[in-house]
Design a protein around this motif. Structure first.
Motif, PDB file in Angstrom:
ATOM      1  N   ASP A  46       0.937  -1.184   0.008  1.00  0.00           N
ATOM      2  CA  ASP A  46      -0.308  -0.225  -0.018  1.00  0.00           C
ATOM      3  C   ASP A  46       1.138   1.444   0.025  1.00  0.00           C
ATOM      4  OD1 ASP A  46      -2.153   2.239   0.933  1.00  0.00           O
ATOM      5  OD2 ASP A  46      -2.872   0.897   2.089  1.00  0.00           O
ATOM      6  N   ILE A  47       0.977   2.013  -0.819  1.00  0.00           N
ATOM      7  CA  ILE A  47       1.803   2.710  -1.254  1.00  0.00           C
ATOM      8  C   ILE A  47       1.109   4.122  -0.099  1.00  0.00           C
ATOM      9  CG2 ILE A  47       0.810   4.061  -3.123  1.00  0.00           C
ATOM     10  CD1 ILE A  47       3.289   5.036  -4.738  1.00  0.00           C
ATOM     11  N   ARG A  48       0.241   4.167   0.400  1.00  0.00           N
ATOM     12  CA  ARG A  48      -0.144   5.447   1.134  1.00  0.00           C
ATOM     13  C   ARG A  48       0.546   4.615   2.135  1.00  0.00           C
ATOM     14  NH1 ARG A  48      -4.214   5.934   4.839  1.00  0.00           N
ATOM     15  NH2 ARG A  48      -4.489   3.940   4.249  1.00  0.00           N
ATOM     16  N   THR A  49       0.327   3.586   2.804  1.00  0.00           N
ATOM     17  CA  THR A  49       0.716   3.208   3.750  1.00  0.00           C
ATOM     18  C   THR A  49       2.239   2.976   4.062  1.00  0.00           C
ATOM     19  OG1 THR A  49       0.012   1.376   4.361  1.00  0.00           O
ATOM     20  CG2 THR A  49      -1.548   3.533   5.463  1.00  0.00           C
ATOM     21  N   ASP A  50       3.024   2.585   3.234  1.00  0.00           N
ATOM     22  CA  ASP A  50       4.013   1.766   3.221  1.00  0.00           C
ATOM     23  C   ASP A  50       5.392   2.851   3.060  1.00  0.00           C
ATOM     24  OD1 ASP A  50       2.744  -0.391   3.957  1.00  0.00           O
ATOM     25  OD2 ASP A  50       2.433  -1.101   2.255  1.00  0.00           O
ATOM     26  N   LEU A  51       4.797   3.860   2.654  1.00  0.00           N
ATOM     27  CA  LEU A  51       5.970   4.954   3.480  1.00  0.00           C
ATOM     28  C   LEU A  51       6.250   6.071   4.548  1.00  0.00           C
ATOM     29  CD1 LEU A  51       5.634   6.471  -0.869  1.00  0.00           C
ATOM     30  CD2 LEU A  51       7.465   4.264   0.448  1.00  0.00           C
ATOM     31  N   SER A  52       5.281   5.519   5.139  1.00  0.00           N
ATOM     32  CA  SER A  52       4.728   6.492   6.430  1.00  0.00           C
ATOM     33  C   SER A  52       5.922   6.544   7.830  1.00  0.00           C
ATOM     34  CB  SER A  52       3.449   6.368   6.968  1.00  0.00           C
ATOM     35  OG  SER A  52       3.225   5.141   7.313  1.00  0.00           O
ATOM     36  N   ASP A  53       6.327   5.936   7.498  1.00  0.00           N
ATOM     37  CA  ASP A  53       7.419   5.594   8.542  1.00  0.00           C
ATOM     38  C   ASP A  53       8.823   5.954   7.612  1.00  0.00           C
ATOM     39  OD1 ASP A  53       8.305   2.896   7.849  1.00  0.00           O
ATOM     40  OD2 ASP A  53       8.280   1.845   9.578  1.00  0.00           O
ATOM     41  N   GLY A  54       9.142   6.175   6.532  1.00  0.00           N
ATOM     42  CA  GLY A  54      10.046   7.028   5.685  1.00  0.00           C
ATOM     43  C   GLY A  54      11.081   5.358   5.417  1.00  0.00           C
ATOM     44  N   VAL A 109       3.947  10.906   6.848  1.00  0.00           N
ATOM     45  CA  VAL A 109       3.448  10.326   7.739  1.00  0.00           C
ATOM     46  C   VAL A 109       2.052  10.290   7.700  1.00  0.00           C
ATOM     47  CG1 VAL A 109       3.752  10.671  10.241  1.00  0.00           C
ATOM     48  CG2 VAL A 109       5.462  11.619   8.817  1.00  0.00           C
ATOM     49  N   ALA A 110       1.435  11.736   7.679  1.00  0.00           N
ATOM     50  CA  ALA A 110      -0.597  11.199   7.584  1.00  0.00           C
ATOM     51  C   ALA A 110      -0.789  10.490   7.069  1.00  0.00           C
ATOM     52  CB  ALA A 110      -1.087  13.223   7.983  1.00  0.00           C
ATOM     53  N   CYS A 111      -0.247   9.293   5.685  1.00  0.00           N
ATOM     54  CA  CYS A 111      -1.101   8.820   4.882  1.00  0.00           C
ATOM     55  C   CYS A 111      -1.412  10.099   3.457  1.00  0.00           C
ATOM     56  CB  CYS A 111      -0.851   7.733   5.415  1.00  0.00           C
ATOM     57  SG  CYS A 111       0.032   6.882   6.250  1.00  0.00           S
ATOM     58  N   ASN A 112      -0.875  11.195   3.364  1.00  0.00           N
ATOM     59  CA  ASN A 112      -2.451  11.627   2.523  1.00  0.00           C
ATOM     60  C   ASN A 112      -1.455  10.933   1.226  1.00  0.00           C
ATOM     61  OD1 ASN A 112      -2.840  13.667   0.538  1.00  0.00           O
ATOM     62  ND2 ASN A 112      -3.037  15.080   1.886  1.00  0.00           N
ATOM     63  N   LEU A 113      -3.003  10.420   1.047  1.00  0.00           N
ATOM     64  CA  LEU A 113      -2.704   9.497  -0.884  1.00  0.00           C
ATOM     65  C   LEU A 113      -2.624  10.597  -1.767  1.00  0.00           C
ATOM     66  CD1 LEU A 113      -2.677   6.775  -2.106  1.00  0.00           C
ATOM     67  CD2 LEU A 113      -5.031   6.879  -2.596  1.00  0.00           C
ATOM     68  N   LYS A 114      -3.085  11.276  -1.997  1.00  0.00           N
ATOM     69  CA  LYS A 114      -3.060  12.779  -3.171  1.00  0.00           C
ATOM     70  C   LYS A 114      -1.196  12.853  -3.223  1.00  0.00           C
ATOM     71  CE  LYS A 114      -7.075  13.710  -3.638  1.00  0.00           C
ATOM     72  NZ  LYS A 114      -8.836  14.957  -4.100  1.00  0.00           N
ATOM     73  N   LEU A 115      -0.544  13.518  -1.866  1.00  0.00           N
ATOM     74  CA  LEU A 115       0.367  14.090  -1.531  1.00  0.00           C
ATOM     75  C   LEU A 115       1.566  12.553  -1.357  1.00  0.00           C
ATOM     76  CD1 LEU A 115      -0.203  16.640   0.486  1.00  0.00           C
ATOM     77  CD2 LEU A 115      -0.107  16.655  -1.629  1.00  0.00           C
ATOM     78  N   VAL A 116       1.162  11.349  -1.571  1.00  0.00           N
ATOM     79  CA  VAL A 116       1.894  11.159  -1.845  1.00  0.00           C
ATOM     80  C   VAL A 116       1.908  10.755  -3.097  1.00  0.00           C
ATOM     81  CG1 VAL A 116       2.090   8.452  -0.955  1.00  0.00           C
ATOM     82  CG2 VAL A 116       1.629   8.985   0.457  1.00  0.00           C
ATOM     83  N   LEU A 117       1.388  10.155  -4.082  1.00  0.00           N
ATOM     84  CA  LEU A 117       0.897   9.846  -4.916  1.00  0.00           C
ATOM     85  C   LEU A 117       1.909  10.944  -6.283  1.00  0.00           C
ATOM     86  CD1 LEU A 117      -2.351   8.647  -5.950  1.00  0.00           C
ATOM     87  CD2 LEU A 117      -0.679   7.638  -5.705  1.00  0.00           C
ATOM     88  N   ALA A 118       1.338  12.077  -5.838  1.00  0.00           N
ATOM     89  CA  ALA A 118       2.424  13.866  -6.635  1.00  0.00           C
ATOM     90  C   ALA A 118       3.904  13.480  -6.316  1.00  0.00           C
ATOM     91  CB  ALA A 118       1.898  14.841  -5.543  1.00  0.00           C
TER      92      ALA A 118
END
Length: 191
Positions: A46-54, A109-118
């Protein structure tokens, strides 16, 4: 202020199409990130959560830049360490010329999908363009598989001969332009 074509595309879709489009982007960018992490033996779901801890973001940035990033925490145990990991990753890509606009560590960290995708889109723009033709072709094929999965596209030659994949792609790009592509006769390629 720059207009991001990624965000511009989102605003022109209705709610149902927006959700479908967002899921396609999510799948496509997850595949791209996994391709970048393959040499590290890391697979994200899950790209939204799996990058959230850096941690995975740092690994991806190290793989893309081919430089070790100092200051990252291997096993972050609190919010501050997660923010630190993402900050050092964002600083590393910024130094490498990636345009980071309106995205900061707290968004990831907040798992903001649109900004993660951006963010991932900016990484694609920077690091995909400079790759070999073979790698670019593989990326385009992954994208085509994500946007027109019913066509089972695996090449740029024979899979297009009957015209159905082209109609499906056109209908994806401009919904309604070829709505009956699924009912087309594969034997009538000229039509």
């Amino acid at each position: 202020m720059e207009v991001d074509p990624y965000v511009g595309r989102q605003t022109s879709l209705n709610k149902r199409d927006h959700g479908q489009w967002l899921q396609i982007q999510r799948n496509t960018f997850t595949n791209w990130v996994n391709e970048g992490l393959r040499t590290r033996g890391i697979v994200i779901q899950d790209i939204r959560t799996d990058l959230s801890d850096g941690v995975n973001l740092v690994a991806l940035v190290e793989a893309l830049t081919r430089h070790r990033i100092s200051g990252a925490v291997a096993r972050p145990s609190n919010q501050y360490q997660k923010l630190q990991n993402i900050t050092v990753a964002l600083e590393a890509v910024s130094r490498d010329g990636v345009k980071i606009v309106n995205i900061d560590s707290s968004d990831i960290v907040a798992c903001n999908l649109k900004l993660v995708l951006a963010l991932v889109w900016q990484l694609v723009l920077k690091y995909q363009v400079g790759l070999s033709t073979t790698q670019n072709r593989a990326w385009i094929l992954l994208w085509l598989k994500a946007v027109v999965p019913d066509c089972s596209i695996s090449n740029f030659t024979t899979d297009w001969n009957d015209g159905i994949a082209l109609h499906a792609l056109l209908d994806f790009c401009k919904p309604g332009i070829s709505p009956n592509w699924r009912q087309m006769d594969r034997m009538n390629s000229a039509e």
